[in-house]
Design a protein around this motif. Structure first.
Motif, PDB file in Angstrom:
ATOM      1  N   GLY A 259       6.307 -15.661   7.082  1.00  0.00           N
ATOM      2  CA  GLY A 259       7.153 -16.887   7.339  1.00  0.00           C
ATOM      3  C   GLY A 259       6.107 -18.130   7.422  1.00  0.00           C
ATOM      4  N   ASP A 260       5.185 -17.985   7.278  1.00  0.00           N
ATOM      5  CA  ASP A 260       4.182 -19.268   7.181  1.00  0.00           C
ATOM      6  C   ASP A 260       3.184 -19.139   5.953  1.00  0.00           C
ATOM      7  OD1 ASP A 260       2.834 -16.799   7.880  1.00  0.00           O
ATOM      8  OD2 ASP A 260       1.460 -17.724   9.557  1.00  0.00           O
ATOM      9  N   GLU A 261       3.759 -18.750   4.782  1.00  0.00           N
ATOM     10  CA  GLU A 261       3.161 -18.440   3.653  1.00  0.00           C
ATOM     11  C   GLU A 261       2.120 -17.476   3.589  1.00  0.00           C
ATOM     12  OE1 GLU A 261       4.178 -20.139   0.989  1.00  0.00           O
ATOM     13  OE2 GLU A 261       5.719 -20.966   2.342  1.00  0.00           O
ATOM     14  N   THR A 262       1.826 -16.673   4.668  1.00  0.00           N
ATOM     15  CA  THR A 262       1.044 -15.379   4.668  1.00  0.00           C
ATOM     16  C   THR A 262       1.831 -14.362   4.544  1.00  0.00           C
ATOM     17  OG1 THR A 262       1.108 -15.256   7.197  1.00  0.00           O
ATOM     18  CG2 THR A 262      -0.526 -16.597   6.150  1.00  0.00           C
ATOM     19  N   TRP A 263       1.351 -13.116   4.276  1.00  0.00           N
ATOM     20  CA  TRP A 263       1.697 -11.840   3.745  1.00  0.00           C
ATOM     21  C   TRP A 263       1.064 -10.645   4.496  1.00  0.00           C
ATOM     22  CZ3 TRP A 263       6.344 -11.658   0.720  1.00  0.00           C
ATOM     23  CH2 TRP A 263       6.634 -12.927   0.338  1.00  0.00           C
ATOM     24  N   THR A 264       1.792  -9.751   4.736  1.00  0.00           N
ATOM     25  CA  THR A 264       1.048  -8.445   5.199  1.00  0.00           C
ATOM     26  C   THR A 264       1.477  -7.159   4.203  1.00  0.00           C
ATOM     27  OG1 THR A 264       1.318  -9.341   7.553  1.00  0.00           O
ATOM     28  CG2 THR A 264       0.762  -6.892   7.257  1.00  0.00           C
ATOM     29  N   ARG A 265       0.481  -6.533   3.919  1.00  0.00           N
ATOM     30  CA  ARG A 265       0.452  -5.299   2.934  1.00  0.00           C
ATOM     31  C   ARG A 265       0.044  -4.058   3.930  1.00  0.00           C
ATOM     32  NH1 ARG A 265       0.816  -6.531  -2.742  1.00  0.00           N
ATOM     33  NH2 ARG A 265       0.916  -8.745  -2.865  1.00  0.00           N
ATOM     34  N   GLU A 266       0.846  -2.881   3.786  1.00  0.00           N
ATOM     35  CA  GLU A 266       0.703  -1.915   4.515  1.00  0.00           C
ATOM     36  C   GLU A 266       1.270  -0.600   3.817  1.00  0.00           C
ATOM     37  OE1 GLU A 266       2.254  -1.905   8.608  1.00  0.00           O
ATOM     38  OE2 GLU A 266       0.718  -3.314   9.433  1.00  0.00           O
ATOM     39  N   ALA A 267       0.466   0.395   3.752  1.00  0.00           N
ATOM     40  CA  ALA A 267       0.889   1.686   3.141  1.00  0.00           C
ATOM     41  C   ALA A 267       2.068   2.230   3.956  1.00  0.00           C
ATOM     42  CB  ALA A 267      -0.313   2.637   3.051  1.00  0.00           C
ATOM     43  N   LEU A 268       2.870   2.585   2.979  1.00  0.00           N
ATOM     44  CA  LEU A 268       4.162   3.082   3.400  1.00  0.00           C
ATOM     45  C   LEU A 268       3.970   4.793   3.511  1.00  0.00           C
ATOM     46  CD1 LEU A 268       7.251   2.565   4.464  1.00  0.00           C
ATOM     47  CD2 LEU A 268       7.767   2.845   2.160  1.00  0.00           C
ATOM     48  N   LYS A 269       4.160   5.370   4.063  1.00  0.00           N
ATOM     49  CA  LYS A 269       4.054   6.683   4.529  1.00  0.00           C
ATOM     50  C   LYS A 269       5.338   7.538   3.766  1.00  0.00           C
ATOM     51  CE  LYS A 269       3.414  10.651   7.566  1.00  0.00           C
ATOM     52  NZ  LYS A 269       3.382  11.181   9.004  1.00  0.00           N
ATOM     53  N   ILE A 270       4.854   8.384   2.590  1.00  0.00           N
ATOM     54  CA  ILE A 270       5.727   9.040   1.849  1.00  0.00           C
ATOM     55  C   ILE A 270       5.794  10.554   2.301  1.00  0.00           C
ATOM     56  CG2 ILE A 270       6.041   9.982  -0.505  1.00  0.00           C
ATOM     57  CD1 ILE A 270       6.314   6.985  -0.202  1.00  0.00           C
ATOM     58  N   PRO A 271       6.908  10.945   3.076  1.00  0.00           N
ATOM     59  CA  PRO A 271       7.346  12.199   3.244  1.00  0.00           C
ATOM     60  C   PRO A 271       7.019  13.426   2.193  1.00  0.00           C
ATOM     61  CG  PRO A 271       9.507  11.119   3.286  1.00  0.00           C
ATOM     62  CD  PRO A 271       8.231  10.017   3.048  1.00  0.00           C
TER      63      PRO A 271
END
Length: 271
Positions: A259-271
């Motif tokens: 929401g402030d022009e910043t982004w978060t990237r995280e791995a999504l756990k694949i079952p």
């Protein structure tokens, strides 16, 4: 208000819901930054699983078309989209084909087979205009259409895309007025002739799930691209996937807008 079907009760109830908080949960000012960020991604294709609009208003579709135009210019036919339930909000909007006028490239047939960079992808359209509720419908005719497309693949691994989930994690149960009517039929088809991945949306939560009724199909919910929420799995964002030639997901990342022009990237756990 779209006066062409101003007497549709669903439109009036939707306006009440908008004023009670939906407008704050989906800030219009977030739309452009999100689209700009997607444009920057080094990806081969983009898949959108529906809800270009809130009320299926002609003006909404025209605004959305302007937002999507740069993506269409960059990716061409590699930008793939299907309608969501908000895109078929009333019978009159469907009859007047507002969605198709703004997005002639959207796949709104019952079942459509495509080639996604050498991998078969079937898009299913199970959103329907209902008087008050937000259910989808996967009936016998839709099931038969999907079965025909699967049969044409002659056993090849394939991907499937639709708007509605047919299974949800226990912590995110679907409600009766929003669920896919006929979800059991789709789940059974996925048990017998599983897609490697089923891409969907509708429920505003990002998840990766292998339902017990169809464990060979990975269900991926992209979540909302424009929702403001304190829970990062519900906050505006999207998924980026690495898919191999056998249509299997090798890795996935969740990209979340802060929401402030910043982004978060995280791995999504694949079952």
């Amino acid at each position: 208000m779209d006066w062409s079907d101003a007497f549709a009760l669903k439109r009036w109830l939707g306006q009440v819901n908008l004023r009670r908080g939906r407008a704050k949960r989906f800030p219009p000012t977030w739309r452009q930054p999100i689209m700009d960020q997607i444009l920057k991604e080094e990806v081969d294709a983009v898949l959108f699983t529906g809800d270009f609009s809130t009320f299926s208003l002609k003006a909404e579709f025209e605004e959305a078309a302007a937002l999507f135009a740069p993506l269409r210019e960059k990716f061409g036919e590699r930008l793939i989209a299907i309608p969501g339930n908000h895109d078929v909000y009333t019978r009159n909007s469907v009859k007047r084909r507002y969605l198709e006028q703004a997005f002639p490239w959207v796949h709104s047939e019952a079942a459509t087979s495509l080639d996604l960079l050498g991998i078969p992808l079937i898009c299913v359209h199970h959103a329907v205009p209902l008087l008050l509720r937000s259910n989808g419908h996967f009936g016998s005719e839709a099931c038969a259409a999907l079965e025909r497309e699967i049969a044409e693949l002659k056993g090849k691994p394939y991907l499937l895309a639709g708007h509605f989930p047919y299974a949800c994690p226990p912590e995110w149960p679907e409600t009766w007025e929003h669920r896919l009517i006929g979800e059991e039929r789709l789940a059974e088809l996925m048990r017998r002739q599983p897609a490697s991945i089923y891409f969907h949306g509708h429920k505003h939560v990002r998840w990766a799930l292998r339902p017990p009724e169809s464990p060979d199909t990975l269900c991926l919910n992209c979540g909302s691209a424009g929702m403001k929420h304190e829970d990062p799995t519900r906050q505006a964002g999207y998924l980026i996937l690495d898919i191999n030639e056998n249509a299997a997901c090798e890795s996935a990342h969740s990209v979340v807008y802060n929401g402030d022009e910043t982004w978060t990237r995280e791995a999504l756990k694949i079952p």
